[in-house]
Structure formats: C-alpha cells, structure tokens
Motif scaffolding. Structure first.
Motif, short mmCIF file in Angstrom:
data_model
loop_
_atom_site.label_atom_id
_atom_site.label_comp_id
_atom_site.label_asym_id
_atom_site.label_seq_id
_atom_site.Cartn_x
_atom_site.Cartn_y
_atom_site.Cartn_z
N UNK A 99 0.80 -1.22 0.00
CA UNK A 99 0.00 0.00 0.00
C UNK A 99 0.84 1.28 0.00
N UNK A 100 1.92 1.30 0.78
CA UNK A 100 2.60 2.57 1.08
C UNK A 100 3.41 3.09 -0.11
N UNK A 101 3.90 2.18 -0.94
CA UNK A 101 4.76 2.64 -2.04
C UNK A 101 4.00 3.39 -3.12
N UNK A 102 2.67 3.36 -3.04
CA UNK A 102 1.91 4.14 -4.00
C UNK A 102 2.02 5.63 -3.69
N UNK A 103 2.42 5.95 -2.46
CA UNK A 103 2.51 7.35 -2.04
C UNK A 103 3.86 7.91 -2.39
N UNK A 104 3.90 9.24 -2.51
CA UNK A 104 5.17 9.87 -2.87
C UNK A 104 5.55 10.95 -1.88
N UNK A 106 6.42 13.47 0.85
CA UNK A 106 6.06 13.58 2.27
C UNK A 106 5.05 12.54 2.68
N UNK A 107 4.14 12.19 1.75
CA UNK A 107 3.10 11.24 2.09
C UNK A 107 3.72 9.89 2.43
N UNK A 108 4.71 9.48 1.66
CA UNK A 108 5.40 8.23 1.93
C UNK A 108 6.08 8.30 3.29
N UNK A 109 6.79 9.42 3.52
CA UNK A 109 7.54 9.57 4.77
C UNK A 109 6.60 9.44 5.97
N UNK A 110 5.46 10.12 5.90
CA UNK A 110 4.58 10.13 7.06
C UNK A 110 3.85 8.80 7.21
N UNK A 111 3.53 8.15 6.09
CA UNK A 111 2.89 6.83 6.18
C UNK A 111 3.84 5.82 6.81
N UNK A 112 5.12 5.86 6.44
CA UNK A 112 6.07 4.92 7.05
C UNK A 112 6.26 5.26 8.53
N UNK B 278 -4.53 8.21 3.58
CA UNK B 278 -3.48 8.39 2.59
C UNK B 278 -3.72 7.52 1.36
N UNK B 279 -4.22 6.29 1.62
CA UNK B 279 -4.38 5.36 0.51
C UNK B 279 -5.59 5.68 -0.34
N UNK B 280 -6.69 6.04 0.32
CA UNK B 280 -7.93 6.15 -0.45
C UNK B 280 -8.33 7.58 -0.75
N UNK B 281 -7.81 8.54 0.02
CA UNK B 281 -8.15 9.93 -0.25
C UNK B 281 -6.93 10.80 0.06
N UNK B 282 -5.86 10.63 -0.73
CA UNK B 282 -4.59 11.27 -0.37
C UNK B 282 -4.67 12.80 -0.32
N UNK B 283 -5.73 13.37 -0.88
CA UNK B 283 -5.84 14.82 -0.81
C UNK B 283 -6.43 15.27 0.54
N UNK B 284 -6.71 14.33 1.43
CA UNK B 284 -7.26 14.69 2.74
C UNK B 284 -8.77 14.51 2.75
N UNK B 285 -9.32 14.39 3.96
CA UNK B 285 -10.75 14.11 4.07
C UNK B 285 -11.61 15.31 3.74
N UNK B 286 -11.06 16.52 3.99
CA UNK B 286 -11.93 17.68 4.00
C UNK B 286 -11.63 18.65 2.86
N UNK B 287 -12.50 18.67 1.89
CA UNK B 287 -12.47 19.70 0.86
C UNK B 287 -11.25 19.67 -0.05
N UNK B 288 -11.23 20.65 -0.92
CA UNK B 288 -10.12 20.76 -1.86
C UNK B 288 -8.94 21.41 -1.16
N UNK B 289 -7.79 21.25 -1.72
CA UNK B 289 -6.61 21.82 -1.05
C UNK B 289 -5.45 21.89 -2.01
N UNK B 290 -4.30 22.26 -1.45
CA UNK B 290 -3.09 22.32 -2.24
C UNK B 290 -2.66 20.90 -2.60
N UNK B 291 -2.45 20.63 -3.85
CA UNK B 291 -1.99 19.30 -4.26
C UNK B 291 -0.49 19.18 -4.07
#
Lengths: 331, 294
Positions: A99-104, A106-112, B278-291
């Motif tokens: 699952x985690x490697x799909x992230x890039x 900062x997202x990867x860093x924080x997920x790990x 992170x896996x299913x909604x990596x943009x965060x749960x709430x509203x639009x934001x900075x990508x």
C-alpha cells in the motif's frame, strides 16, 4: 584503480585493528558501528536509490531483532533464527510496501512513520509475546563455528565486518545492475521512467523488500550482540537516527552510508564524555553539518578533494555541476 | 455512571485533545504547504510553551492567565529565530535537508530544555483545577472546559484571520503556490516569517493549555509532532479548514477508541486512519486543497 586499493587497505585495517589495539570497549563500539552501517545501507536502498524517505525503518530493524531473538529463545539454533529474520522482515516489507509505495514524497515519509509507530505500540503492548516494556532478556549468542567463538567480542566483530563487506558488495553490485539503473531512473523522474518501460511498481517493491530484509538482518545481529531487546530502541527516535546517519553521511551514495553509520556511532559514543551535553551537542552538529555540507560528509570530502587536487579541478568541476543533485551513486 | 453521561465525558475529553491538535497542526500545515518542508521541530515549540509557562508561574509567581499571552509571545519569537538560523540558510537546498535540519533543531531543543529544567516531569497548577461542573450526570473539570473555550476562541480568531484578512489571503496564496504569490506582489519572506510566528505561538498555546492536564517534560513534543502530521494529512496539506476538522475528528476518534476499546491501542487507531486516508483519499478528508507539488 587507485580507489580499489584504498578500499582493500581500509578493509585490511578494519580486520586487523582489534588485534593491535586491545581495547574491548572500542571493539564494542565498532561492532555497533558495523550493525548501524548495515542498517544505514539498507535504508539507502529505498531512500537513496529510489528517493523515498522512510521514517519507519527502525520497525524493520525491530521486527528482525524480535523475530530472531524469540526463535532463539524457543530453542532454534541461533544461526537458523538469524537467517529466519531475513524472510520475516521481507514479508513485512511486502505487506507494508504494497500500500505505502503508491505514495510519494512527504506522504510516503509520514505513512512509514505511522507504520513504525504501530510496530512500536504492538511491541510495547503485546506482553504475552514480547514481554512489553520489560523487554526480552537472556538472548543467546551464536554457536561456535571452528575457531570462531562469538562470546568473544573480537570474533563477533569479525563476523559483523564480514557482513558489512558483503552488504557493501551487494549494494555496489545492485546499483551497477539493470535493477539499480531502473531504481535511479525512478528516483530521477518517475513519469519518464514509466514512459521508458520501467515497471515502477515492481522495482519499488523489490527495493523496499530488500531494504526491509536487510534491516531485519541487521536487527538479528543487534539482538544476538546486545542480548537484550526493549521496544524503546525501535520507536520513532530510532528511525530518525538511522535517517540522520544516512543524510549526514550522504544520501544515495554507498560510501556516504558507510561514513554516516561509522561517524555518527563513534561520535555519539565520544560525546558521552560530555554526559548531559551529549545530545545537545549532537543536535547542534546536525544543524551545522546540514547547513554547511548539504550533500553530507561524503559530498564534503569529494568537494575538498577536488579543491586540493587543483590540477584536475577544472574538468571535475564541470562533471560535479552535472551530478550535483541528490548525490552521485557511482562511487 | 450512565452510558450517556460517560459519552458526554468522553466527548469533552475528545474536544480538549482535538482543540490542542488543531492549534498544533496549523503551523505545521501552513509551513508544509509553503516551504514543502516537514518541520519535525514543531512539537518542540509546544513543549517550549509549556516549560516557559511553568517557569513563569512557579518561578516568578505570575498568575496562569497572565502567563498564557507572555509565553505565547516568547515562543513566537523563538519560532522566528529557528526559521532564521536553521531553515532560511537552506531555502534553495534539497527539501530533505530542511527535514534533517528540523530534526537537529528538535534534538537540540529537547536536550537544551533538559539541561536547563532537568528530565523530571513537572506540573503546572491551573486556577480552575478545583472547579467542577456536573452536567447530565457527567462530572466535567473546570480546566478542561477552559481549554475548550480558549481553544475555540483562538481557532475562531485564526479562522477569521485566514479567511478574511489580507495577511490570511497572502498566507493561503503562498501555501497554494509560492511562485505565483510572489509574482502577484506578495512579500513571501515576510509571510513565511509571520507564519512561523503565528504557528509557533498557537503551538505554544496548545502546550500551555494542556500542561495542567498532562505533566510537562522535555520529550512531550515528539508525540505532538506526530499527531499533528496525522491531522495535517486528514485535513489536506496547507488547508486550515481541513486542519480544524481533522484535529477535532482525530481527538474525538482517539478518545472514543480509548474509552470504548483499548487505551493502549488508541494510537494504533489514529495511525490506521491516517494510512487509510493516505491510501484512499490522499488529498485529505476535507475539501479541496493544495496538491502535491511536482
């Protein structure tokens, strides 16, 4: 050619030093340094070669350590339990990596980081298995083979040194192979790598699994050397320490990982003399090193070497400019 | 205790935690949005706030209510100094170096505080410690209600500043796209410094408000940083409204998990939620934001 000889001389010096300097304390530090070097090299596989900063690496270290220690405590021969730590950590690598490697980024860093904290919490609270905060004690040393008796620190040191050299060789071969080139391509630009036909998911998984397996093996070595494990070693602070070793040494470079592991281990031991100021000075040094040597110590050494060697300076300078970003892997 | 009053009590506790998470997450989310930087030293500002408050209250015998604004200002200044010394020299460097630098600052502050104040946990007395309210069968402590009220006021002010004032708009546009913001005539450097000051101050406020509930010790910032990351991801990077919603969500979920399931594994719940988001909604749960910046 010159470099090859330098490496061989270094290796020989590392082999003979405990027989010349009869100092058990120093040998102890060097064993810890060796374990850390393996660990940092394992992090380098994913953070250096693929460019994914992992903040949960101490978890794999811990999984390997606990797996090997628990097996050995249940009567499995130590060599077998140490070997078993590799596949156990690798399985966790696959489970987490998928699952985690799909992230890039900062997202990867924080997920790990989240994964690492979960492992720490489980080690701390699964009392039936891990004895929780009391820790595991009475872990056996590896059995004798021929003349090597691992209750002696010097013999243990030689074993670790052997493993370090094997790990360096493995990393070197990996980075110069087809796989290594694919990994560097992913680090440089994932989209382009995909367009060039690199199976990004596959190679990332491969690197992450190897990285986890190697960290687990370092953990097994640690467990049977210090003979006591507690979950404290494997929490966020542990992961951060591994990352700092890699970044201060020079990320993405094998020599950087080795220098970082060696330097930080020896340094933090040396700073013990300053007792309560130890960690404070450590913090200051980290900021100073990163502000003044952003490419890490190995980058600094290369820069200094270039400046000293004025004759080749012009030509090297041009090359240096090209390979400036993250780090040069071809050392 | 009836199940309703227990639920009410859990909810107040959840709001206490949630409001502190919101205050802590603000600085982190804005800095992550603006500088693309993970600031690991952010939780240490919360810890500094608590320690400064302890020394002012116990050392100088100042009343708690007076100490709150003073400590906030002191920590804001500290946040600006931190930016100047450890982060600005690296503004053109690889992002990972900023992370290392912040780790260095975090270690430095933790151990600096330990040198000055010692490693033992301390307590900060609150004037509301002995007040209690009974509501629908639940006993609610005065200090917890005070924390919720003050946090809500601070969060309200913050929300107004971010949504309505020129400074807030400038901050949001910097978090959205720094380069474009500069082209539109925004003084990015000033905005970054302001963000560090406000973010540090709010973090300190969280530390000072929570200090009477939990004890004060040098490593208390680590957990705060980690929790703030979870909030930032729940809300979406650089998104203040998201951070507010994410903070309260995390606080409540965690408290309910501890109350109704297992207090040892409540943090596991928090991290699992984070990883799932992170896996299913990596943009965060709430509203639009900075990508994620490419």
């Amino acid at each position: 050619m010159k470099k090859k000889w330098l490496l061989i001389i270094c290796a020989i010096l590392f082999f003979i030093f405990p027989f010349i300097i009869h100092n058990n304390y120093f040998v102890h530090i060097m064993i810890m340094a060796g374990i850390n070097v393996i660990l940092v090299l394992s992090l380098n596989l994913i953070s250096g070669f693929v460019g994914q900063i992992s903040l949960g690496h101490a978890a794999f270290f811990g999984i390997g350590a606990y797996a090997s220690a628990l097996l050995a405590l249940r009567g499995v021969p130590v060599w077998l339990s140490m070997a078993a730590s590799i596949p156990v950590a690798a399985v966790f690598g696959v489970l987490v990596g998928y699952p985690v490697l799909r992230l890039r980024g900062h997202f990867f860093a924080i997920a790990t980081l989240g994964f690492g904290e979960i492992v720490h919490l489980v080690l701390n609270n699964w009392i039936d298995l891990t004895h929780g905060p009391m820790g595991l004690s009475g872990i056996p040393r590896p059995e004798k083979i021929f003349v090597l008796d691992f209750s002696s620190k010097i013999h243990y040191y030689i074993m670790i040194l052997f493993f370090v050299i094997v790990t360096i060789y493995f990393s070197q071969r990996l980075i110069n192979s087809k796989v290594g080139r694919a990994l560097v391509a992913i680090r440089t630009d994932e989209v382009t790598a995909t367009a060039m036909g690199v199976d990004v998911t596959y190679y990332k998984m491969l690197a992450f699994t190897w990285s986890a397996a190697l960290a687990g093996f370092a953990g097994a070595n640690y467990a049977h050397f210090v003979l006591f494990l507690s979950p404290e070693t494997f929490k966020l602070a542990g992961s951060i320490n591994i990352l700092l070793m890699l970044l201060i040494g020079g990320i993405g470079s094998i020599s950087g990982a080795v220098i970082g592991g060696l330097f930080i281990t020896v340094l933090s031991e040396y700073l013990r003399a300053f007792a309560e100021y130890q960690m404070f000075i450590y913090g200051v040094l980290i900021v100073v090193v990163v502000v003044f040597a952003p490419k890490g110590l190995s980058g600094l050494i290369v820069d200094v070497a270039r400046k000293v060697n004025l004759t080749g300076a012009k030509k090297d300078h041009k090359e240096g400019a090209k390979t400036h970003e993250p780090a040069n892997t071809a050392d | 205790m009836s199940s309703i009053s227990e639920f009410l009590q859990q909810t107040v506790n959840g709001l206490v935690m949630g409001s502190s998470y919101v205050l802590t997450a603000f600085g982190l989310t804005m800095i992550l949005g603006m500088l693309d930087m993970i600031n690991f030293a952010h939780g240490e500002l919360l810890m500094m706030g608590a320690f400064v408050a302890v020394s002012l209250v116990i050392g100088l015998n100042l009343p708690y209510l007076v100490v709150i604004p003073i400590a906030i200002v002191i920590v804001s200044i500290l946040g600006v100094i931190m930016e100047r010394l450890a982060f600005r020299p690296l503004e053109n460097s690889d992002r990972v170096n900023l992370l290392v630098s912040s780790l260095g600052v975090s270690i430095l502050l933790q151990n600096g505080v330990q040198l000055i104040w010692g490693p033992d946990p301390r307590n900060l007395p609150s004037p509301f410690a002995n007040t209690q309210f009974t509501f629908a069968g639940a006993v609610l402590s005065g200090h917890r209600l005070f924390v919720v009220v003050v946090s809500l006021v601070l969060i309200g002010i913050l929300y107004y500043v971010i949504q309505r004032t020129k400074l807030g708009i400038a901050m949001r546009s910097c978090a959205f796209d720094m380069e474009t913001a500069k082209l539109m005539g925004i003084k990015a450097r000033t905005i970054i410094v302001m963000t560090f000051a406000i973010g540090s101050g709010l973090g300190a406020a969280a530390g000072i408000l929570l200090a009477p509930i939990f004890s004060v010790y040098p490593t208390m910032g680590v957990a705060a940083t980690v929790k703030a990351f979870v909030v930032v991801l729940l809300g979406g990077i650089g998104n203040v409204t998201g951070a507010i919603a994410g903070g309260f969500t995390l606080g409540l979920v965690e408290t309910y998990a501890a109350g109704y399931w297992s207090s040892e594994y409540k943090d596991v719940v928090a991290f699992l939620i984070m990883i799932l988001v992170l896996l299913f909604k990596p943009e965060g749960l709430f509203g639009k934001n900075v990508q994620e910046k490419v």
